[in-house]
Each structure stands twice: as structure tokens, then as C-alpha cells.
Design a protein around this motif. Sequence first.
Motif, PDB file in Angstrom:
ATOM      1  N   MET A   9      49.140  53.832  52.806  1.00 24.96           N
ATOM      2  CA  MET A   9      47.468  54.590  52.329  1.00 24.96           C
ATOM      3  C   MET A   9      47.011  53.202  50.709  1.00 24.96           C
ATOM      4  O   MET A   9      46.226  53.907  50.984  1.00 24.96           O
ATOM      5  CB  MET A   9      48.674  55.003  50.704  1.00 24.96           C
ATOM      6  N   GLU A  10      47.758  51.878  51.059  1.00 25.38           N
ATOM      7  CA  GLU A  10      46.924  50.567  50.660  1.00 25.38           C
ATOM      8  C   GLU A  10      46.409  49.411  51.314  1.00 25.38           C
ATOM      9  O   GLU A  10      45.435  48.861  51.019  1.00 25.38           O
ATOM     10  CB  GLU A  10      48.372  49.442  49.936  1.00 25.38           C
ATOM     11  N   SER A  11      46.046  50.497  52.806  1.00 20.69           N
ATOM     12  CA  SER A  11      45.406  49.917  54.277  1.00 20.69           C
ATOM     13  C   SER A  11      44.117  49.825  53.557  1.00 20.69           C
ATOM     14  O   SER A  11      43.488  50.699  52.891  1.00 20.69           O
ATOM     15  CB  SER A  11      45.324  50.557  55.114  1.00 20.69           C
ATOM     16  N   PRO A  12      42.025  49.334  53.623  1.00 22.97           N
ATOM     17  CA  PRO A  12      41.376  49.153  53.380  1.00 22.97           C
ATOM     18  C   PRO A  12      41.167  50.216  54.224  1.00 22.97           C
ATOM     19  O   PRO A  12      39.972  51.016  54.075  1.00 22.97           O
ATOM     20  CB  PRO A  12      40.690  47.985  54.007  1.00 22.97           C
ATOM     21  N   TYR A  13      41.301  51.197  55.619  1.00 23.11           N
ATOM     22  CA  TYR A  13      41.028  52.217  56.400  1.00 23.11           C
ATOM     23  C   TYR A  13      41.317  53.533  55.556  1.00 23.11           C
ATOM     24  O   TYR A  13      40.947  54.398  56.529  1.00 23.11           O
ATOM     25  CB  TYR A  13      40.994  52.000  57.815  1.00 23.11           C
ATOM     26  N   PRO A  58      48.366  61.303  61.392  1.00 19.99           N
ATOM     27  CA  PRO A  58      48.698  60.302  62.070  1.00 19.99           C
ATOM     28  C   PRO A  58      48.138  59.355  62.573  1.00 19.99           C
ATOM     29  O   PRO A  58      47.655  58.021  63.322  1.00 19.99           O
ATOM     30  CB  PRO A  58      50.323  60.868  62.059  1.00 19.99           C
ATOM     31  N   GLU A  59      47.660  60.438  63.782  1.00 18.13           N
ATOM     32  CA  GLU A  59      46.708  59.852  64.738  1.00 18.13           C
ATOM     33  C   GLU A  59      45.668  59.293  64.265  1.00 18.13           C
ATOM     34  O   GLU A  59      45.230  57.799  64.926  1.00 18.13           O
ATOM     35  CB  GLU A  59      46.319  61.068  66.338  1.00 18.13           C
ATOM     36  N   ARG A 112      43.120  51.530  62.506  1.00 12.92           N
ATOM     37  CA  ARG A 112      44.156  50.701  62.407  1.00 12.92           C
ATOM     38  C   ARG A 112      44.212  49.779  63.791  1.00 12.92           C
ATOM     39  O   ARG A 112      43.965  49.093  63.202  1.00 12.92           O
ATOM     40  CB  ARG A 112      46.202  50.502  62.481  1.00 12.92           C
ATOM     41  N   GLU A 113      43.922  50.390  64.896  1.00  8.78           N
ATOM     42  CA  GLU A 113      43.437  49.734  65.811  1.00  8.78           C
ATOM     43  C   GLU A 113      42.292  49.121  65.404  1.00  8.78           C
ATOM     44  O   GLU A 113      41.991  48.219  66.001  1.00  8.78           O
ATOM     45  CB  GLU A 113      44.001  50.731  67.297  1.00  8.78           C
TER      46      GLU A 113
END
Length: 59
Positions: free
Chosen positions: A13-17, A24-25, A31-32
Motif C-alpha cells: 500500500m506504500e507503492s506510488p501506484y 491483485p490483478e 507494478r509492471e
Amino acid sequence: MAKESNWATYGMMESPYWRNGMTPEEYDREREYYYKHMDEVQAGTYVPLWKQNIVNDKN
């Protein structure tokens, strides 16, 4: 934390996206995209796919 987000760790949840309610998909797709566009990340112009979809829906 939203019910749809129970699968994710706090680190994810810390990811910029990240956005609340992601599947999950969607997370894997974002992420990709993030790593394929590292030049935009470094330039400060990166926009997550989900934000692009919101912008495109308003036009």
C-alpha cells in the motif's frame, strides 16, 4: 483499509501506484507499468494507469 484491500500488505500500500480497492490483478498491472516507465518515474512525470483512466474518463 477497504475490504477489497485485505489481500495487500502495508508495504504494498506504500507503492506510488497503489489505490484503495485495487484487486491483485490491478496491482500487478500497475507494478509492471511502473517498472517499464522508470524514465518517467525519475523525471517526475509518472502517472499510474488508474489515474490515467480517471483523466481519460473526464474528457
